[in-house]
Scaffold this motif. Structure first.
Motif, PDB file in Angstrom:
ATOM      1  N   ARG A 137       0.852  -1.191   0.000  1.00  0.00           N
ATOM      2  CA  ARG A 137       0.000   0.000   0.000  1.00  0.00           C
ATOM      3  C   ARG A 137       0.886   1.239   0.000  1.00  0.00           C
ATOM      4  NH1 ARG A 137      -5.211   1.479   2.087  1.00  0.00           N
ATOM      5  NH2 ARG A 137      -5.773  -0.582   1.385  1.00  0.00           N
ATOM      6  N   GLU A 170       0.397   5.232   0.082  1.00  0.00           N
ATOM      7  CA  GLU A 170      -0.630   6.244   0.279  1.00  0.00           C
ATOM      8  C   GLU A 170       0.106   7.491   0.710  1.00  0.00           C
ATOM      9  OE1 GLU A 170      -3.833   4.396   2.477  1.00  0.00           O
ATOM     10  OE2 GLU A 170      -4.372   6.399   3.150  1.00  0.00           O
ATOM     11  N   ARG A 210      -3.542   6.738  -3.572  1.00  0.00           N
ATOM     12  CA  ARG A 210      -3.783   5.603  -2.675  1.00  0.00           C
ATOM     13  C   ARG A 210      -3.832   4.395  -3.563  1.00  0.00           C
ATOM     14  NH1 ARG A 210      -8.915   5.830  -0.403  1.00  0.00           N
ATOM     15  NH2 ARG A 210      -8.378   4.230   1.089  1.00  0.00           N
ATOM     16  N   ARG A 211      -2.769   3.626  -3.527  1.00  0.00           N
ATOM     17  CA  ARG A 211      -2.659   2.522  -4.466  1.00  0.00           C
ATOM     18  C   ARG A 211      -2.165   1.282  -3.747  1.00  0.00           C
ATOM     19  NH1 ARG A 211       0.896   5.740  -8.891  1.00  0.00           N
ATOM     20  NH2 ARG A 211      -0.669   7.207  -9.591  1.00  0.00           N
ATOM     21  N   ASP A 212      -2.613   0.135  -4.235  1.00  0.00           N
ATOM     22  CA  ASP A 212      -2.073  -1.143  -3.791  1.00  0.00           C
ATOM     23  C   ASP A 212      -1.239  -1.711  -4.918  1.00  0.00           C
ATOM     24  OD1 ASP A 212      -4.862  -2.425  -1.833  1.00  0.00           O
ATOM     25  OD2 ASP A 212      -3.023  -1.404  -1.234  1.00  0.00           O
ATOM     26  N   LEU A 257      -7.173   3.020  -5.363  1.00  0.00           N
ATOM     27  CA  LEU A 257      -8.240   2.888  -4.390  1.00  0.00           C
ATOM     28  C   LEU A 257      -9.172   4.092  -4.387  1.00  0.00           C
ATOM     29  CD1 LEU A 257      -6.035   1.412  -1.603  1.00  0.00           C
ATOM     30  CD2 LEU A 257      -7.731   0.225  -2.955  1.00  0.00           C
TER      31      LEU A 257
END
Lengths: 238, 472
Positions: free
Chosen positions: B427, B429, B439-441, B459
């Motif tokens: 993650r 963020e 905000r990324r995975d 996200l």
């Protein structure tokens, strides 16, 4: 011709005056170690040639084509550039730094058109200030290849030329041509052209930073040759 | 060292070959002051009226006398000579005196020094008459009257001075015109005649300065001269006799300016990394070419090569009348002593020259190096910089795996069914402070062709899967 080449006296063979077709050429200088012992064993001079174009043919990114070049670039002497001309994407600095490469020696050149890429590559080769030059080119014609070959020879700088799969079918003056294939646990390399006997073995190179399901070790995997080998002449690894 | 025909040399310096050119002054009356050899061949002589000169040579080019340019040219000569010896003094209007007694050994004797000096002056395009003598005044007299003469300091050397014409002692302004008329009136037309005149008689006629001048020339009384100091910034100007709009003549003229710049840098023990070249046009504002080199240096060949690249790319709006070179903020760089086995700095200089060449042709934004930056977002973890600089370390390495290739813009993925997720999610963020918050995975995925991709799922709205890099 008899399969037994041992009829000649040993000292005549060792003197280097006779070259037999199943031996690798021995160039004037030893090659730069590639960092992969399996590949070193198959290349004349035991590594990358110092003054020639090395064609690396692959169709897609992300199979480990940069990691093939990195061990040699890591060992470059100080105050020499590693010049990359017209890379298709951006080399990512944190990953390069994590792999041990010195970012202060990287010279990235992104010209606006193809002719300028060729010009920039020739300038980098002719200057003699580069340890190695890498060029990504989708379509490069024979005269440009010839000019780059002469520049590489004159300044004893290797040029890594990345080309798409379609280029494997057309002839090229490069001294070494490698086809890169994706493999689940590393990088597969087939030597298309070298100064030595023809080989069709697929070399499997273990790339240290790639995820692997199972711990792999270097292995030779023989593909079926295109035609049966002529009697008496067996390509053998040296 | 004497510059003959200084008003003319100001104009002919910028040309490889001067045609028929004459310099005109307007006081006391309009007459020709100096003429080039081609003009003299047509019959133009200094002192002729302008009307007469034009009648004799209709194709004559006339230029007005430019006193400021003459002073500047004298400074150029001083800089050039300053590369050989630091003890330099100007003798206006057109002489420079160089004290070489202390450097004769370095240059292998007077003959070796004069040869090298002549080569350096020819490279600058200057026509100079040289002479050497034990005292400065004698040297300047010999340069004016007997160029090429060299006198050693042996006893009896002053006999040579006796044969020189008497007008020479009027240079420098200490001997007035009346004294000169007096001397000529009594029949003294050579310098040697003054030595025989009685001192008190001269004092009664207020001409003591005459014998004082002769004593200084002979070395009997000291002759202190102010040393020349090179100015802190360099500005030189070259007038072109005819407007030029081709590249080659401009480069030829600029070579002279760069040679002058290199000489000034040598005298000041300095180096520069940028200079400005102004191309002056008749009715338009000047065109500015800024030449930036990667590292401070004094090499004029490098500046010339960079200027050639700039001129090739430039479109001249109008023909160029004059060239101006301006350089300030020099950096102190003492000269390196020579190494017996080759220059260890040559490799580094070659590397920098390559970067300069590429930047000049391709533009500054096409050539760069990479450096690490502190930042969690992948886009901010790196930045472009001038190649070769080693930034300070101390940037934390990212915890997860990072790909060797990064796409400039993340590419949206239609579907992720063919991809096998190998590791993740990571993650990331961050970035709420500058508006580019993410905000990324992130995942490492194997594509259908066995290549390794670095993908993420966004996200925020609208969401979706993107490819951001390849593990090359």
């Amino acid at each position: 011709m008899s399969a037994r080449a041992t009829t000649l006296p040993a000292e005549l063979l060792a003197s280097g005056l006779i070259w037999q077709a199943d031996r690798l050429a021995s160039p004037a200088w030893p090659g730069w170690p590639t960092g992969f012992p399996v590949l070193d064993a198959e290349l004349p001079g035991g590594g990358w040639p110092r003054d020639a174009i090395i064609e690396l043919i692959s169709d897609r990114p992300g199979i480990g084509e940069l990691q093939l070049m990195l061990p040699m670039l890591r060992s470059s002497p100080p105050a020499r550039w590693a010049a990359w001309v017209a890379p298709p994407f951006l080399p990512y600095a944190p990953a390069l730094a994590a792999s041990g490469f010195d970012l202060g020696r990287l010279l990235l050149i992104r010209p606006h058109d193809h002719a300028r890429s060729i010009w920039a590559t020739r300038q980098a080769l002719n200057s003699g200030a580069c340890h190695a030059v890498a060029l990504w080119s989708r379509n490069i014609d024979a005269s440009a290849l010839r000019r780059l070959q002469l520049a590489a020879e004159a300044s004893a700088t290797p040029l890594f030329l990345y080309r798409p799969n379609a280029a494997a079918r057309s002839p090229s003056p490069a001294a070494l041509r490698l086809q890169l294939l994706a493999r689940p646990d590393g990088l597969g390399v087939v030597i298309l052209k070298r100064k030595g006997p023809v080989t069709h073995t697929l070399l499997r190179l273990a790339l240290p930073s790639r995820l692997r399901r199972s711990p792999a070790h270097d292995a030779l995997d023989s593909l079926a040759p295109a035609r049966p080998a002529a009697a008496g002449i067996h390509p053998g690894p040296r | 060292m004497h510059l003959p025909d200084l008003p003319l040399q100001v104009f002919t310096r910028g040309l490889a070959e001067a045609g028929a050119l004459a310099v005109v002054e307007h006081r006391p009356r309009q007459q020709v002051l100096a003429a080039s050899p081609a003009a003299r061949a047509c019959g133009v002589e200094p002192g002729m009226r302008v009307v007469g000169a034009l009648a004799v040579a209709p194709g004559l080019v006339l230029r007005d006398r430019d006193v400021a340019a003459e002073r500047a040219l004298l400074a150029v000569l001083a800089n050039c000579a300053g590369c050989f010896s630091p003890a330099l003094s100007l003798d206006p209007p057109d002489c420079v005196m160089l004290e070489v007694g202390t450097c004769l050994r370095l240059f292998g004797g007077l003959a070796g020094l004069i040869e090298r000096l002549a080569d350096a002056l020819a490279a600058q395009g200057l026509d100079v008459r040289l002479a050497a003598a034990p005292t400065p005044l004698a040297a300047s007299w010999l340069a004016l009257a007997r160029p090429g003469r060299r006198i050693e300091a042996k006893p009896g050397w002053t006999e040579v001075l006796n044969d020189l014409p008497i007008e020479l002692i009027a240079r420098g302004g200490q001997v007035s015109k009346d004294n000169l008329t007096l001397l000529r009136g009594i029949g003294a037309d050579r310098v040697g005649a003054i030595a025989r005149l009685p001192r008190d008689a001269l004092a009664r006629r207020e001409a003591v300065a005459v014998s004082a001048v002769l004593a200084r020339a002979r070395g009997e009384i000291p002759d202190p001269r102010p040393w020349y100091q090179a100015p802190p910034t360099h500005a030189s100007r070259l007038l072109l006799p005819a407007p030029v709009d081709a590249t080659e003549p401009l480069l030829f003229a600029c070579r002279r300016l760069f040679a002058g710049l290199a000489a000034w840098l040598t005298v000041r023990l300095a180096a520069i990394d940028r200079c400005q070249v102004f191309l002056e046009h008749e009715d338009r504002p000047d065109t500015l070419i800024e030449i930036v080199t990667g590292e401070p240096g004094r090499c004029e060949a490098r500046l010339g090569m960079l200027l050639r690249e700039h001129l090739n790319r430039l479109e001249l709006p109008a023909p160029v009348e004059a060239l101006r070179l301006h350089a300030d903020c020099p950096v102190f760089q003492p000269a390196r002593s020579q190494d017996l086995f080759g220059d260890p700095h040559a490799a580094r200089d070659g590397a920098l020259r390559l970067v300069d060449r590429l930047c000049a042709r391709l533009g500054n934004d096409a050539v760069f190096g990479l450096r690490l930056q502190d930042g969690h977002r992948p886009e901010t973890a790196w930045s472009a910089m001038r190649p070769g600089h080693r930034p300070a370390s101390g940037v934390q390495a990212a915890p997860g795996q990072r790909p060797l290739w990064l796409l400039d813009e993340p590419r949206p993925l239609a579907a992720i069914d063919e991809l096998r997720l190998l590791s993740g999610p990571e993650r990331i963020e961050s970035g709420w402070w500058d508006g580019h918050d993410i905000r990324r995975d992130y995942f490492v995925a194997r594509g259908p062709d066995d290549a390794l991709w670095w993908i993420f799922r966004a996200l925020d709205e609208p969401g979706g899967w993107y490819v951001h890099g390849y593990f090359g």
